[in-house]
Design a protein around this motif. Sequence first.
Motif, PDB file in Angstrom:
ATOM      1  N   ASN A 164      -4.670 -10.934  -4.803  1.00 37.41           N
ATOM      2  CA  ASN A 164      -4.844 -10.442  -6.161  1.00 37.41           C
ATOM      3  C   ASN A 164      -4.772  -8.920  -6.180  1.00 37.41           C
ATOM      4  N   ASP A 165      -3.592  -8.439  -5.872  1.00 41.18           N
ATOM      5  CA  ASP A 165      -3.336  -6.994  -5.850  1.00 41.18           C
ATOM      6  C   ASP A 165      -2.133  -6.701  -6.734  1.00 41.18           C
ATOM      7  N   GLY A 166      -2.307  -5.805  -7.723  1.00 37.97           N
ATOM      8  CA  GLY A 166      -1.248  -5.557  -8.693  1.00 37.97           C
ATOM      9  C   GLY A 166       0.042  -5.071  -8.084  1.00 37.97           C
ATOM     10  N   THR A 167      -0.049  -4.194  -7.096  1.00 39.50           N
ATOM     11  CA  THR A 167       1.163  -3.651  -6.493  1.00 39.50           C
ATOM     12  C   THR A 167       1.932  -4.728  -5.736  1.00 39.50           C
ATOM     13  N   ALA A 168       1.220  -5.579  -5.007  1.00 43.04           N
ATOM     14  CA  ALA A 168       1.883  -6.669  -4.287  1.00 43.04           C
ATOM     15  C   ALA A 168       2.496  -7.669  -5.250  1.00 43.04           C
ATOM     16  N   ILE A 169       1.797  -7.947  -6.341  1.00 44.83           N
ATOM     17  CA  ILE A 169       2.339  -8.869  -7.345  1.00 44.83           C
ATOM     18  C   ILE A 169       3.579  -8.269  -7.992  1.00 44.83           C
TER      19      ILE A 169
ATOM     20  N   GLY B 149       0.794  -1.215   0.000  1.00 41.09           N
ATOM     21  CA  GLY B 149       0.000   0.000   0.000  1.00 41.09           C
ATOM     22  C   GLY B 149       0.821   1.257   0.000  1.00 41.09           C
ATOM     23  N   THR B 150       2.133   1.177   0.268  1.00 37.45           N
ATOM     24  CA  THR B 150       2.952   2.370   0.383  1.00 37.45           C
ATOM     25  C   THR B 150       3.994   2.498  -0.696  1.00 37.45           C
ATOM     26  N   ALA B 151       4.062   1.541  -1.625  1.00 35.21           N
ATOM     27  CA  ALA B 151       5.073   1.596  -2.671  1.00 35.21           C
ATOM     28  C   ALA B 151       4.885   2.837  -3.522  1.00 35.21           C
ATOM     29  N   SER B 152       5.991   3.490  -3.909  1.00 31.95           N
ATOM     30  CA  SER B 152       5.932   4.705  -4.720  1.00 31.95           C
ATOM     31  C   SER B 152       5.503   4.403  -6.129  1.00 31.95           C
ATOM     32  N   LEU B 153       4.621   5.258  -6.670  1.00 28.90           N
ATOM     33  CA  LEU B 153       4.182   5.121  -8.041  1.00 28.90           C
ATOM     34  C   LEU B 153       4.759   6.209  -8.915  1.00 28.90           C
ATOM     35  N   GLY B 154       5.801   6.887  -8.432  1.00 32.24           N
ATOM     36  CA  GLY B 154       6.553   7.843  -9.251  1.00 32.24           C
ATOM     37  C   GLY B 154       5.665   8.872  -9.901  1.00 32.24           C
ATOM     38  N   GLY B 155       5.906   9.083 -11.197  1.00 35.58           N
ATOM     39  CA  GLY B 155       5.225  10.118 -11.944  1.00 35.58           C
ATOM     40  C   GLY B 155       3.746   9.850 -12.139  1.00 35.58           C
ATOM     41  N   LEU B 156       3.255   8.656 -11.779  1.00 33.91           N
ATOM     42  CA  LEU B 156       1.843   8.349 -11.974  1.00 33.91           C
ATOM     43  C   LEU B 156       1.005   8.697 -10.749  1.00 33.91           C
ATOM     44  N   ALA B 157       1.620   9.209  -9.705  1.00 30.16           N
ATOM     45  CA  ALA B 157       0.890   9.414  -8.464  1.00 30.16           C
ATOM     46  C   ALA B 157      -0.332  10.298  -8.658  1.00 30.16           C
TER      47      ALA B 157
END
Length: 424
Positions: A343-348, A15-23
């Motif tokens: 089934n969560d994209g960020t965790a995968i 839940g806390t991973a950075s999404l960079g320029g897409l935030a």
Amino acid sequence: MTFRPNRRELLVGAGTASLGGLAGCLSDVPVLGTDEQADDSVGGTDRTLKLGILSPLSGGLEGIGAATRDAALLPIERFEDETDLSIDYQVGDTETSPSAGVQSANDLVNAGYPMVNGPLASDVTLQATQQVLIPYRVVNCSAGATSPTITSVNDAGLSFRTALSDSLQAVALAEQAVADFGAESAASLYVDNDYGWQLTQSFSQAFESEQDGTVTAKVAVTEGADSYDDALDTALADDPDLLVVIGYPDTGAQLFDDLADRGARDDVDVLVTEGMQESTLHERTEHSLDGIRGTAPLASGPGYDEFSEQYVDAYDEEPGLFTAHSYDASAVLLLANAYAGQNDGTAIRNAMRSVTYTPGETITPASLAEGLERAAQGENVAYEGASSSVTFDENGDVMGANFSYWEFDEQADGGITELERVSA
């Protein structure tokens, strides 16, 4: 010492991973695996893995689309009954079209799939990932998207590929142009999309800077045109030693007939790339293709023999272009989903390198069921695949580059003969 997170740490960090320029653009976008999958159990082997598949079942790449789809499904068909995990999948047809690919990707997102094997073509992959999959935090792994552009996409770490970048194929193509044909000059005809343009640019750079060659013309062509006479006039105007053709079978069928009709096959050598490596081209042209040669990414992973046996047993035919890469894409995504535990994209995404990096129990196509069980229990596994060892760099590109150097041969089984294997 290398830090290797376990599954629980991956879930906490998801839940806390950075999404960079897409935030900014993601602030109002639902995250798959939260509301949509709230009732899905987290961790363990008593859960369902959700996998979407995007393949060109029609259009210019229809000839290889069904085979890559079958390869993508093979790990499910082969191993699902051997684990306590269930696998839910849905296949979408990209029609070898960016717009259709975007729609099919949207369908998978709406159906709640957090990871996608595909798309296959580079231009379809670029549009589907940037317009749909990345904004919705869906992991994708392409078996055939080879454009160098994909390396630099601001993808928040969500995009991977088992296919090799064309920046590497271009080096092998330029080397063969000189080593096999002794070419000092070359012209290129390329399909007018990102795949064609980027591979043309990469070949030109490698041919000129590394082989001291001269590129006399770079001519874009429209796929499926009724005639390529004007493009051939431009490409052959300065009498190049070599003509490099980058495109798909729909382009090649007409172009090679036009080239033969003007009597130019005896005047210029022809090199093509993997997009043309289809045996049915023999049946679609009025003139012989024998002697036209090309390069294609080579499947040479430690698990290739086992994969090939599985593929033949399942489909009663030999595996073809990108099939091993498609099998590996599914295998890695499934392992990462099992390891992530939801089934969560960020965790995968966070688990993709964790299931393809040593140390860990080595898993191959022969032991994938065991690997899924181990990963679901939070154990470290290291997948080594059919196409390669499947080691991803920081951009999600697979490392290692081996290519087949081949030629059309109407008398050979499958209409194609491998001449040698080269590396770049």
